[in-house]
Scaffold this motif. Structure first.
Motif, short mmCIF file in Angstrom:
data_model
loop_
_atom_site.label_atom_id
_atom_site.label_comp_id
_atom_site.label_asym_id
_atom_site.label_seq_id
_atom_site.Cartn_x
_atom_site.Cartn_y
_atom_site.Cartn_z
N ARG A 224 0.83 -1.21 0.00
CA ARG A 224 0.00 0.00 0.00
C ARG A 224 0.86 1.26 0.00
O ARG A 224 0.48 2.28 -0.60
N ASN A 228 0.66 4.17 -2.79
CA ASN A 228 0.36 5.53 -2.36
C ASN A 228 1.41 6.53 -2.85
O ASN A 228 1.09 7.68 -3.15
N GLU A 232 0.46 9.94 -4.75
CA GLU A 232 0.82 11.22 -4.14
C GLU A 232 1.70 12.06 -5.06
O GLU A 232 1.54 13.27 -5.17
#
Length: 545
Positions: A224, A228, A232
């Motif tokens: 994860r 991410n 981002e």
């Protein structure tokens, strides 16, 4: 002194004592109130932490259950009465070994198991020597303490032994306790075996409870985190380009830059990607110890390739940080020049963000690129269009007034046949240049709008005019600053093109990860709902391979 004076002095003293006692009581009440507020605030934050991540609540419940389970040894009476007496060893093992994730528990268990086994073996040897020593038994025990502590402390300082620091501590502690307990009871063998069995029982309790009751895997967290980082950075890239084209107010941006805890999403986006390196290494160390599970059923799963792909994303994040630095810089290009390249800059940023989001989504779903084999085609075309626009409009990025367009240098005028390269165009954009004499006089002070004369950014100004003998002229220093401000736009555009070039490394790392991890091909339709038991079994075996 009269009686009335004495009474007045006594009443004044009592009033002062009452005032001081009241002030002390008020300070005590204020302190109690402040502590109560702090306690309430702490409780509120603790509840908020559990609400954001319910796994922490589960971890606390699992820890309590493991301790309660191993504490049942206290009730043990027959056939070995020493079990209840030494049950504290199993309890201590659960306390020091039980970690948040399964990988961390395995690492702690390995360190404790290795340290305990080594300490027990060494304790057996020195116990035999101390018994053979007879009256010199105490001296042998003291010497064994010195040798063990000295060697273990020295080996701990070796760089490659850093991951086993906890194991060295357990080794020294267990050895000393076993030697002291055996010497006090006179039975080394029984003391050592009892403690080793209880430590093994506590370790097994940790493993069983942590794996069987709502397991928490570090591999999932690493997966994860990498996904991410892709998302981002995509958001941060779009935010930087949009913020630059909006020509945001300098004072507002400067205050955000000075505040590290800024709520600026473009800053927090790439900041989280850059600062995730240490957490990735920690999760990688835990994930390597975890057995195949869930979607990661492949033996020796390529967790290191996950970190490699994240490092490639971080390599791009440094470019985004430089783009953000262009927004924060003191030298800013005027908005009218930014608008010339607006469409191309936005196209590159949107296509670059699309590539990052697409790759992050593919990693999240554990899919190969499939029909997106040439995923960089559109972003490369956008970068080429930006480069062509820069070539065509390069006169906006330099001080074109000082160019020697169409003129010959004095040292070439004497030649009968000057070189061809000194006669033609100097750049691709020369045909678009409107050359005029530098501004020396303005007929009207209102020639320029007030919003342009007033500073759009603190320094430098897009138009810096000075008044000399009633005539407005362009200052030489202002020309230099204006040229530097135009070059800042070229810097921003070149950094964006550099970002596109670095995306190739990200795609290469993704393809390597998809091959090693065995990502599925989305173009191959798998009918999981059809087929009988035998068909589903064959498919599951193929997936495991």
């Amino acid at each position: 002194m009269s009686k009335t004076s004495l009474l007045s002095l006594g009443s004044m003293g009592s009033i002062e004592e009452d005032t001081s006692s009241c002030s002390c009581l008020a300070s005590v009440c204020n302190g109690f109130t402040q502590r109560w507020r702090d306690s309430c605030d702490f409780a509120r934050k603790a509840l908020e932490m559990g609400r954001k991540d319910p796994r922490k609540v589960v971890y606390a419940l699992k820890m309590g259950f493991a301790l309660a389970l191993v504490s049942l040894l206290i009730l043990w009476e027959m056939p070995i009465e020493d079990v209840s007496q030494y049950s504290i060893w199993a309890i201590l093992t659960v306390i020091v070994m039980f970690e948040f994730s399964i990988g961390a528990t395995f690492i702690k268990g390995f360190n404790r198991g290795l340290g305990t086994f080594s300490a027990g073996t060494l304790a057996f040897l020195f116990a035999g020597l101390s018994i053979l020593a007879g009256p010199w038994e105490k001296i042998v025990i003291v010497i064994s303490f010195f040798i063990t502590g000295c060697c273990a402390s020295y080996l701990r300082l070796y760089p490659t032994m850093a991951p086993y620091d906890y194991g060295f501590r357990v080794f020294v502690l267990t050895f000393c306790i076993l030697m002291v307990a055996g010497n006090r009871n006179g039975g080394y063998v029984l003391a050592i075996l009892t403690r080793l069995v209880l430590i093994a029982l506590g370790a097994c309790t940790c493993f069983v409870v942590n794996i069987c009751v709502y397991p928490i895997w570090s591999g999932d967290d690493l997966h994860r985190l990498v996904v991410n980082n892709f998302r981002e950075l995509a958001s941060s890239l779009e935010g930087c380009v949009n913020g630059y084209l909006r020509s945001a107010n300098y004072e507002r941006m400067s205050s955000r830059f000075m505040d590290p805890a800024s709520s600026d999403q473009m800053y927090l986006g790439y900041k989280s990607v850059i600062e995730s390196a240490s957490r990735e290494q920690t999760l990688l160390g835990f994930a390597l110890w975890e057995p195949p599970h869930g979607r990661y059923r492949k033996l020796h799963y390529p967790w290191r390739t996950y970190v490699k792909a994240s490092n490639a994303v971080r390599h791009c994040a440094y470019t985004v940080m430089a783009l953000h630095g262009c927004i924060m810089s003191e030298i800013q290009a005027p908005p009218e020049k930014r608008r010339v390249f607006r469409e191309e800059l936005q196209q590159v940023s949107s296509e670059g963000a699309r590539v990052l989001r697409e790759l992050g989504s593919k990693i999240d779903k554990m899919e190969q690129l499939g029909r997106f084999k040439n995923i960089l085609e559109q972003v490369h075309e956008a970068a080429e269009q930006l480069q062509k626009k820069i070539d065509h409009k390069s006169f906006l990025l330099v001080n074109s007034e000082s160019w020697e367009v169409g003129s010959r240098r004095k040292d070439l005028e004497e030649l009968d046949d000057p070189p061809l390269q000194h006669l033609g165009l100097k750049c691709l954009s020369e045909t678009s240049i409107y050359v005029q004499k530098p501004l020396t006089r303005l007929p009207d002070k209102d020639f320029l709008p007030k919003q342009n004369v007033r500073r759009l950014v603190p320094w430098p100004s897009s138009f810096c005019l000075v008044e000399s003998d009633g005539v407005l002229v362009r200052d030489d220093e202002a020309k230099t600053y204006e040229s530097a401000s135009a070059l800042s736009l070229a810097t921003f555009a070149s950094l964006l093109i550099e970002f596109v070039a670095r995306l190739q490394i990200v795609v290469d790392c993704f393809e390597e990860l998809s091959e090693e991890a065995g990502f599925i091909d989305p173009d191959v339709v798998v009918l999981t709902e059809c087929g009988g038991l035998w068909t589903r079994l064959v498919r599951s075996l193929r997936f495991k391979k």
